[in-house]
Design a protein around this motif. Structure first.
Motif, PDB file in Angstrom:
ATOM      1  N   GLN A 138      35.551  47.660  31.118  1.00 31.77           N
ATOM      2  CA  GLN A 138      36.023  46.685  30.126  1.00 31.77           C
ATOM      3  C   GLN A 138      37.552  46.570  30.145  1.00 31.77           C
ATOM      4  N   ASN A 139      38.259  47.716  30.291  1.00 29.80           N
ATOM      5  CA  ASN A 139      39.733  47.620  30.292  1.00 29.80           C
ATOM      6  C   ASN A 139      40.220  46.779  31.473  1.00 29.80           C
ATOM      7  N   THR A 140      39.517  46.892  32.628  1.00 28.14           N
ATOM      8  CA  THR A 140      39.888  46.066  33.793  1.00 28.14           C
ATOM      9  C   THR A 140      39.705  44.591  33.464  1.00 28.14           C
ATOM     10  N   GLN A 141      38.555  44.247  32.914  1.00 33.21           N
ATOM     11  CA  GLN A 141      38.254  42.837  32.656  1.00 33.21           C
ATOM     12  C   GLN A 141      39.196  42.237  31.612  1.00 33.21           C
ATOM     13  N   ASP A 148      45.161  36.750  34.743  1.00 32.62           N
ATOM     14  CA  ASP A 148      44.729  35.431  35.240  1.00 32.62           C
ATOM     15  C   ASP A 148      45.351  34.299  34.432  1.00 32.62           C
ATOM     16  N   SER A 149      45.643  34.554  33.154  1.00 30.56           N
ATOM     17  CA  SER A 149      46.253  33.470  32.365  1.00 30.56           C
ATOM     18  C   SER A 149      47.789  33.510  32.472  1.00 30.56           C
ATOM     19  N   GLY A 150      48.300  34.349  33.366  1.00 25.09           N
ATOM     20  CA  GLY A 150      49.733  34.318  33.683  1.00 25.09           C
ATOM     21  C   GLY A 150      50.618  35.128  32.758  1.00 25.09           C
ATOM     22  N   ASP A 193      41.264  49.288  45.832  1.00 22.87           N
ATOM     23  CA  ASP A 193      40.451  48.095  45.605  1.00 22.87           C
ATOM     24  C   ASP A 193      40.785  47.458  44.258  1.00 22.87           C
ATOM     25  N   LEU A 194      40.885  48.309  43.233  1.00 18.47           N
ATOM     26  CA  LEU A 194      41.126  47.792  41.886  1.00 18.47           C
ATOM     27  C   LEU A 194      42.485  47.087  41.792  1.00 18.47           C
ATOM     28  N   ALA A 195      43.492  47.700  42.388  1.00 19.39           N
ATOM     29  CA  ALA A 195      44.836  47.101  42.353  1.00 19.39           C
ATOM     30  C   ALA A 195      44.822  45.733  43.028  1.00 19.39           C
ATOM     31  N   MET A 196      44.149  45.651  44.186  1.00 24.51           N
ATOM     32  CA  MET A 196      44.118  44.378  44.918  1.00 24.51           C
ATOM     33  C   MET A 196      43.331  43.316  44.159  1.00 24.51           C
ATOM     34  N   TYR A 197      42.248  43.750  43.506  1.00 23.90           N
ATOM     35  CA  TYR A 197      41.432  42.831  42.691  1.00 23.90           C
ATOM     36  C   TYR A 197      42.290  42.251  41.553  1.00 23.90           C
ATOM     37  N   LEU A 198      43.040  43.136  40.880  1.00 21.24           N
ATOM     38  CA  LEU A 198      43.871  42.674  39.761  1.00 21.24           C
ATOM     39  C   LEU A 198      44.993  41.754  40.242  1.00 21.24           C
ATOM     40  N   MET A 199      45.525  42.040  41.439  1.00 24.01           N
ATOM     41  CA  MET A 199      46.613  41.221  41.993  1.00 24.01           C
ATOM     42  C   MET A 199      46.122  39.853  42.448  1.00 24.01           C
ATOM     43  N   GLY A 200      44.796  39.656  42.490  1.00 24.17           N
ATOM     44  CA  GLY A 200      44.243  38.390  42.965  1.00 24.17           C
ATOM     45  C   GLY A 200      44.022  38.385  44.473  1.00 24.17           C
ATOM     46  N   LYS A 201      43.784  39.567  45.023  1.00 21.14           N
ATOM     47  CA  LYS A 201      43.434  39.755  46.435  1.00 21.14           C
ATOM     48  C   LYS A 201      44.456  39.171  47.416  1.00 21.14           C
ATOM     49  N   PRO A 202      45.723  39.593  47.340  1.00 14.10           N
ATOM     50  CA  PRO A 202      46.671  39.171  48.377  1.00 14.10           C
ATOM     51  C   PRO A 202      46.283  39.786  49.720  1.00 14.10           C
ATOM     52  N   LYS A 203      46.797  39.206  50.801  1.00 16.89           N
ATOM     53  CA  LYS A 203      46.430  39.677  52.143  1.00 16.89           C
ATOM     54  C   LYS A 203      47.325  40.876  52.515  1.00 16.89           C
ATOM     55  N   PRO A 204      46.729  42.028  52.836  1.00 19.70           N
ATOM     56  CA  PRO A 204      47.564  43.165  53.255  1.00 19.70           C
ATOM     57  C   PRO A 204      48.166  42.907  54.633  1.00 19.70           C
ATOM     58  N   PHE A 314      38.423  53.929  31.350  1.00 13.76           N
ATOM     59  CA  PHE A 314      37.197  53.778  32.137  1.00 13.76           C
ATOM     60  C   PHE A 314      36.009  54.486  31.477  1.00 13.76           C
ATOM     61  N   ASP A 315      34.916  53.745  31.290  1.00  8.33           N
ATOM     62  CA  ASP A 315      33.686  54.296  30.711  1.00  8.33           C
ATOM     63  C   ASP A 315      32.596  54.194  31.785  1.00  8.33           C
ATOM     64  N   PHE A 316      32.196  55.338  32.352  1.00 11.32           N
ATOM     65  CA  PHE A 316      31.244  55.383  33.469  1.00 11.32           C
ATOM     66  C   PHE A 316      29.962  54.607  33.185  1.00 11.32           C
ATOM     67  N   ASP A 317      29.307  54.942  32.056  1.00  8.06           N
ATOM     68  CA  ASP A 317      27.985  54.347  31.778  1.00  8.06           C
ATOM     69  C   ASP A 317      28.069  52.835  31.647  1.00  8.06           C
ATOM     70  N   LYS A 318      29.056  52.392  30.873  1.00  8.87           N
ATOM     71  CA  LYS A 318      29.177  50.939  30.630  1.00  8.87           C
ATOM     72  C   LYS A 318      29.531  50.198  31.919  1.00  8.87           C
ATOM     73  N   ALA A 319      30.417  50.800  32.727  1.00  4.25           N
ATOM     74  CA  ALA A 319      30.848  50.115  33.950  1.00  4.25           C
ATOM     75  C   ALA A 319      29.684  50.006  34.946  1.00  4.25           C
ATOM     76  N   PHE A 320      28.904  51.083  35.103  1.00  2.00           N
ATOM     77  CA  PHE A 320      27.761  51.001  36.034  1.00  2.00           C
ATOM     78  C   PHE A 320      26.738  49.989  35.534  1.00  2.00           C
ATOM     79  N   SER A 321      26.534  49.979  34.245  1.00  2.00           N
ATOM     80  CA  SER A 321      25.576  49.040  33.688  1.00  2.00           C
ATOM     81  C   SER A 321      26.024  47.590  33.960  1.00  2.00           C
ATOM     82  N   ALA A 322      27.319  47.322  33.797  1.00  2.00           N
ATOM     83  CA  ALA A 322      27.839  45.968  34.061  1.00  2.00           C
ATOM     84  C   ALA A 322      27.735  45.628  35.551  1.00  2.00           C
ATOM     85  N   GLU A 323      27.976  46.619  36.418  1.00  2.00           N
ATOM     86  CA  GLU A 323      27.893  46.395  37.871  1.00  2.00           C
ATOM     87  C   GLU A 323      26.446  46.047  38.273  1.00  2.00           C
TER      88      GLU A 323
END
Ligand SMILES: NC(=O)c1ccc[n+]([C@@H]2O[C@H](COP(=O)([O-])OP(=O)(O)OC[C@H]3O[C@@H](n4cnc5c(N)ncnc54)[C@H](O)[C@@H]3O)[C@@H](O)[C@H]2O)c1
Length: 366
Positions: A138-141, A148-150, A193-204, A314-323
Motif C-alpha cells: 500500500q505504501n508503494t501504491q 504519477d501526479s507530478g 525493481d521497486l525503484a525503477m517501477y516508481l521512477m516510471g521504468k527509465p531505460k538503464p 511493507f505488509d507481507f500478507d496484504k502485499a501478497f494478497s494484492a499481487e
C-alpha cells in the motif's frame, strides 16, 4: 491497452502451485481468500511437503514431477515458488502446456533464461507475470499516486538498501549454482525493481557494482531467528556450501540522467536489519521505507507529509494478497499486468551487469 494473452473466461480459475516450501503459504493463503479461485493441484519434489499443504488448502491433485502436473486438464494457471535455477525450466514447461504463470522473484538465474521465458509466453499467448511483491504494497501504491501526479517533479536520484546483520537463509539460497547469487539476486532484486517501477521504468544504460565475501554466512552465531529455506542446513551440518556474496552495492544510471544507488547484505556488522528507500525529485522527496513520508515546500516553508494509510510500511500478507488478486484479475478480465515478462528481462540484465562489473572491476554499458 492491448494485452498479449488470451483471457480465460471461467467461473473459477483452477490454480496449481509448484514448490510448497517456506514462501508457498503466502501464495496459497491469498488464492484461498480469492473467491474466484480454486486450488486444484500442488507439486513438490518433496511430495510429503506438498501433501501436507494439500490437506490444508484442499488441493485434490498432488505431484512430485511438474511435467506430470502440467498434463492435468484441471489447471488454468500456476505459481512457481521453487529454487531459482528451476524458475526458467518450470515456467517454460508450464507455458508450453498452456498455463498462465506467476513466477517468484528473481525471474531467473540470468537474462538469457528470462529472455527464453518471455518468448515462451509470447509464443503461447499466455500471461507470464513476475512476483515483484513490493510493487503491491500500500505504501508503494500511495507514493506512486503522488509521483504519477507530478508532486515530486522529475526524479533524479534514489538510494535504497536492504541490509541484514545475520540473515543468510541457508540451504540452496547459499549455493550460487542453484540461487544465482546471494543478497543481490535475493533482496537487491526487490529494491532495484521497486525503484525503477516508481521512477516510471527509465531505460538503464550503465552499471558499476561491487560484491564482497568477507563475512561469510555466520553459521556460528547463536540465538538468531531469520528467514530460512525449507531445507536449511547449517555449516556444522553441511549439505550445501556457502558460495555466494554476503554484500553487494551498485550505481545504476538511466537514459534520462537519473541514478540509483543500491546496497544489500545477508550478513554484515551493522546494529540491526534495515530496509530503506529515499527518493529525490526536483519538486519533492520521499521516504518509502521504513515508513512512508513525503517532503516538499509550500508558502515558502518546507513541509513534511505523512499520508494517513493503514500500512505505511511493507505488509507481507496484504502485499501478497494484492499481487495474487492482480494475477487472477489479469487472467480472467484482461487487466493490463503491472509486472510483465519484459520487466523480468530488464532486471536480469541489470543483475547480470552488477555481477559482471564486480568480477571485472569495470563499468558495464548496457
Ligand atoms: N517475494 C518474496 O518476498 C520472496 C520471499 C521468499 C522467497 N521468495 C522466492 O520464492 C522461491 C522459493 O523460496 P522458498 O523460501 O519458499 O524456498 P524453499 O526452499 O523453502 O522452498 C522451495 C520448495 O521448492 C521445492 N522444489 C525445488 N525444486 C523443485 C522442482 N523441480 N519441482 C518441484 N518442487 C521443487 C523444494 O522441495 C521446496 O519445498 C525462491 O525463488 C525465492 O527467491 C520470494
Amino acid at each position: 491497452m492491448e494485452i498479449a494473452w488470451e483471457v480465460t473466461n471461467v467461473e473459477k480459475l483452477r490454480v496449481g502451485v509448484i514448490g510448497t516450501g517456506s514462501l508457498a503459504e503466502y501464495h496459497l493463503n491469498s488464492y484461498k481468500n480469492n473467491p474466484a479461485v480454486e486450488i486444484t493441484a500442488l507439486c513438490d519434489i518433496n511430495k510429503e511437503r506438498a501433501r501436507k499443504k494439500a490437506d490444508i488448502f484442499g488441493a485434490k491433485e498432488i505431484y512430485d514431477d511438474y511435467e506430470e502436473m502440467f498434463k492435468s486438464k484441471n489447471i488454468d494457471a500456476v505459481s512457481v515458488i521453487t529454487w531459482n535455477n528451476t524458475h526458467a525450466p518450470i515456467t517454460i514447461a508450464a507455458l508450453e502446456a498452456g498455463k498462465h504463470v506467476l513466477c517468484e522473484k528473481p525471474p531467473a538465474l540470468n537474462a538469457e533464461e528470462a529472455s527464453r521465458m518471455k518468448q515462451a509466453a509470447e509464443k503461447k499467448g499466455k500471461l507470464l507475470m513476475y512476483g515483484f511483491v513490493r510493487r503491491f504494497a500500500q505504501n508503494t501504491q500511495v507514493l506512486k499516486s503522488f509521483m504519477d501526479s507530478g508532486e515530486l517533479g522529475e526524479i533524479y536520484y534514489i538510494k535504497t538498501g536492504y541490509l541484514r546483520r545475520c540473515g543468510n537463509p541457508g540451504g540452496w539460497f547459499a549455493n550460487k549454482e542453484i540461487s544465482g547469487g546471494g543478497p543481490l539476486i535475493d533482496l537487491g532484486v526487490h529494491i532495484i525493481d521497486l525503484a525503477m517501477y516508481l521512477m516510471g521504468k527509465p531505460k538503464p544504460v550503465s552499471v558499476f557494482g561491487n560484491t564482497s565475501y568477507k563475512v561469510g554466512n555466520r553459521a556460528n552465531i547463536k540465538d538468531v531467528t531469520n528467514y530460512k529455506s525449507a531445507d536449511f542446513k547449517t555449516e556444522q551440518n553441511i549439505s550445501v556450501k556457502n558460495t555466494v556474496e554476503d554484500f553487494a552495492n551498485a550505481l545504476i544510471k538511466f537514459d534520462n540522467g537519473a541514478s540509483l544507488y543500491v546496497e544489500t547484505s545477508w550478513t554484515m556488522h551493522i546494529k540491526s536489519n534495515i530496509a530503506y528507500m529515499d527518493i529525490f525529485g526536483s519538486k519533492g522527496g520521499a521516504k518509502l521505507e521504513p515508513q512512508l513520508e513525503i517532503y516538499s515546500e509550500k508558502n515558502n516553508y518546507m513541509i513534511d507529509i505523512q499520508p494517513v494509510v493503514s500500512s505505511s510500511s511493507f505488509d507481507f500478507d496484504k502485499a501478497f494478497s494484492a499481487e495474487i488478486d492482480h494475477f487472477v484479475d489479469c487472467i480472467m478480465n484482461g487487466t493490463p499486468c503491472i509486472c510483465p515478462a519484459e520487466d523480468g528481462l530488464t532486471i536480469m540484465k541489470i543483475l547480470d551487469a552488477i555481477y559482471k562489473s564486480a568480477e571485472t572491476g569495470k563499468l558495464i554499458v548496457l
